[in-house]
Design a protein around this motif. Sequence first.
Motif, PDB file in Angstrom:
ATOM      1  N   LEU A  77       9.282   4.561 -11.488  1.00 43.20           N
ATOM      2  CA  LEU A  77      10.361   3.592 -11.328  1.00 43.20           C
ATOM      3  C   LEU A  77      11.713   4.283 -11.199  1.00 43.20           C
ATOM      4  O   LEU A  77      12.601   3.806 -10.496  1.00 43.20           O
ATOM      5  N   LEU A  78      11.868   5.414 -11.885  1.00 40.85           N
ATOM      6  CA  LEU A  78      13.116   6.158 -11.777  1.00 40.85           C
ATOM      7  C   LEU A  78      13.316   6.666 -10.357  1.00 40.85           C
ATOM      8  O   LEU A  78      14.451   6.695  -9.852  1.00 40.85           O
ATOM      9  N   ASP A  79      12.239   7.041  -9.683  1.00 38.20           N
ATOM     10  CA  ASP A  79      12.344   7.454  -8.280  1.00 38.20           C
ATOM     11  C   ASP A  79      12.798   6.296  -7.400  1.00 38.20           C
ATOM     12  O   ASP A  79      13.575   6.485  -6.452  1.00 38.20           O
ATOM     13  N   VAL A  80      12.326   5.094  -7.712  1.00 42.08           N
ATOM     14  CA  VAL A  80      12.773   3.916  -6.958  1.00 42.08           C
ATOM     15  C   VAL A  80      14.257   3.673  -7.206  1.00 42.08           C
ATOM     16  O   VAL A  80      15.032   3.395  -6.279  1.00 42.08           O
ATOM     17  N   ALA A  81      14.672   3.788  -8.475  1.00 44.94           N
ATOM     18  CA  ALA A  81      16.082   3.600  -8.816  1.00 44.94           C
ATOM     19  C   ALA A  81      16.968   4.616  -8.111  1.00 44.94           C
ATOM     20  O   ALA A  81      18.118   4.324  -7.766  1.00 44.94           O
ATOM     21  N   ARG A  82      16.430   5.804  -7.875  1.00 45.76           N
ATOM     22  CA  ARG A  82      17.168   6.859  -7.172  1.00 45.76           C
ATOM     23  C   ARG A  82      17.002   6.772  -5.668  1.00 45.76           C
ATOM     24  O   ARG A  82      17.448   7.650  -4.931  1.00 45.76           O
ATOM     25  N   GLN A  83      16.316   5.703  -5.212  1.00 45.48           N
ATOM     26  CA  GLN A  83      16.094   5.433  -3.785  1.00 45.48           C
ATOM     27  C   GLN A  83      15.313   6.544  -3.100  1.00 45.48           C
ATOM     28  O   GLN A  83      15.539   6.857  -1.933  1.00 45.48           O
ATOM     29  N   ARG A  84      14.364   7.090  -3.823  1.00 51.39           N
ATOM     30  CA  ARG A  84      13.509   8.139  -3.266  1.00 51.39           C
ATOM     31  C   ARG A  84      12.184   7.585  -2.737  1.00 51.39           C
ATOM     32  O   ARG A  84      11.462   8.283  -2.022  1.00 51.39           O
ATOM     33  N   CYS A  85      11.855   6.363  -3.132  1.00 53.11           N
ATOM     34  CA  CYS A  85      10.619   5.753  -2.650  1.00 53.11           C
ATOM     35  C   CYS A  85      10.717   4.239  -2.827  1.00 53.11           C
ATOM     36  O   CYS A  85      11.664   3.731  -3.433  1.00 53.11           O
ATOM     37  N   ALA A  86       9.736   3.529  -2.285  1.00 52.60           N
ATOM     38  CA  ALA A  86       9.703   2.067  -2.397  1.00 52.60           C
ATOM     39  C   ALA A  86       8.945   1.655  -3.654  1.00 52.60           C
ATOM     40  O   ALA A  86       8.131   2.411  -4.185  1.00 52.60           O
ATOM     41  N   LEU A  87       9.200   0.436  -4.108  1.00 54.57           N
ATOM     42  CA  LEU A  87       8.590  -0.039  -5.343  1.00 54.57           C
ATOM     43  C   LEU A  87       7.067  -0.098  -5.243  1.00 54.57           C
ATOM     44  O   LEU A  87       6.364   0.197  -6.216  1.00 54.57           O
ATOM     45  N   ASN A  88       6.560  -0.469  -4.060  1.00 50.16           N
ATOM     46  CA  ASN A  88       5.103  -0.585  -3.942  1.00 50.16           C
ATOM     47  C   ASN A  88       4.388   0.759  -3.992  1.00 50.16           C
ATOM     48  O   ASN A  88       3.158   0.813  -4.066  1.00 50.16           O
ATOM     49  N   LYS A 121      17.267  -2.765 -13.313  1.00 53.54           N
ATOM     50  CA  LYS A 121      17.086  -3.748 -12.246  1.00 53.54           C
ATOM     51  C   LYS A 121      15.751  -3.554 -11.535  1.00 53.54           C
ATOM     52  O   LYS A 121      15.089  -4.519 -11.155  1.00 53.54           O
ATOM     53  N   THR A 122      15.353  -2.291 -11.358  1.00 61.32           N
ATOM     54  CA  THR A 122      14.062  -1.998 -10.728  1.00 61.32           C
ATOM     55  C   THR A 122      12.928  -2.556 -11.580  1.00 61.32           C
ATOM     56  O   THR A 122      11.975  -3.145 -11.060  1.00 61.32           O
ATOM     57  N   PHE A 123      13.037  -2.372 -12.891  1.00 57.55           N
ATOM     58  CA  PHE A 123      12.033  -2.911 -13.807  1.00 57.55           C
ATOM     59  C   PHE A 123      11.986  -4.434 -13.708  1.00 57.55           C
ATOM     60  O   PHE A 123      10.897  -5.027 -13.684  1.00 57.55           O
ATOM     61  N   ASP A 124      13.141  -5.072 -13.639  1.00 55.01           N
ATOM     62  CA  ASP A 124      13.190  -6.532 -13.534  1.00 55.01           C
ATOM     63  C   ASP A 124      12.471  -7.026 -12.284  1.00 55.01           C
ATOM     64  O   ASP A 124      11.744  -8.026 -12.323  1.00 55.01           O
ATOM     65  N   ALA A 149      15.280  -4.828 -21.603  1.00 58.28           N
ATOM     66  CA  ALA A 149      14.294  -5.906 -21.467  1.00 58.28           C
ATOM     67  C   ALA A 149      13.089  -5.701 -22.366  1.00 58.28           C
ATOM     68  O   ALA A 149      12.445  -6.661 -22.792  1.00 58.28           O
ATOM     69  N   MET A 150      12.781  -4.444 -22.683  1.00 59.43           N
ATOM     70  CA  MET A 150      11.633  -4.158 -23.544  1.00 59.43           C
ATOM     71  C   MET A 150      11.919  -4.543 -24.985  1.00 59.43           C
ATOM     72  O   MET A 150      11.013  -4.886 -25.747  1.00 59.43           O
TER      73      MET A 150
END
Length: 277
Positions: A77-88, A121-124, A149-150
């Motif tokens: 998820l941190l990679d998604v937050a850093r825009q290195r990959c997609a959520l899927n 936000k990515t987690f949400d 959120a946790m």
Amino acid sequence: MANFDFDQAEGLRRMLAGPRPRIVTFLSATPQDDKGAMLVNLGASLARAGNDVLLLDAGAGANGVAARLGVAGGASLLDVARQRCALNEVVHQVPQGFGVATMAPRGAAAPQADEARRLAKTFDVLVKQSGIVIVDADVDDDGGLPLPAMGSAEIVVQVSNSATSIKAAYCLIKRLNHEFGRRPFGILVTGASETEAKVVYDNMAQAASRYLALNLTSMGSVPADEYLHRAARLGRAVVDAFPLAGASVAFRELAGRFARSAGPALHSTGRSNHFSA
């Protein structure tokens, strides 16, 4: 007198909003291997009952649930937050019937403020795409959890019937109480008979009520069972490999309890004295 127009409007908003995502944060006062076995088997039991389940490895150790299932080391998820990959790209489907994702690579530095907000936000977004999200988490040195959120989700503490585990679980609840204020916590007893587990829960509930003014809720128990270890060696869930084992029966009942309790179960105002395995 009730405002009917307001009640109607509020009811309509809730219907349009749809069901709230379900997040359960699991903490443990047992060895990591025991926690991993519990999470995998609970996830498999929920999935077999028709639930859409995602396990999120958000722990600090190197042997979290993702490593146990052989999907550690990929995108997080941190990679998604850093825009290195997609959520899927971060969710891996495993043979046990559920999805697994990792919050951050092991050993990664704590995200800075802006990055932490993007991670939250990515987690949400991930949560909204899932049914039941089970979080494998650890408490940090300050008593906090990886994401806000946790901490506001349901929190369940796993404990065994050993004195060391009981003491550690109580200290953990005390730290959480200091960080998040007065709120209920679920207690799951593993590796113990129903009778032993009831004693553990009753003693913890009485101590928490007396000294912390906290409500604890029994989430049930899972007995010690050699079939758990046999199933793990086969890389399978016990409910799949040995459906008649005592642990399988307990996990099916546990999954039913979690599926039925739609959030407010752990947020009741009164102390629960009910215990069932």
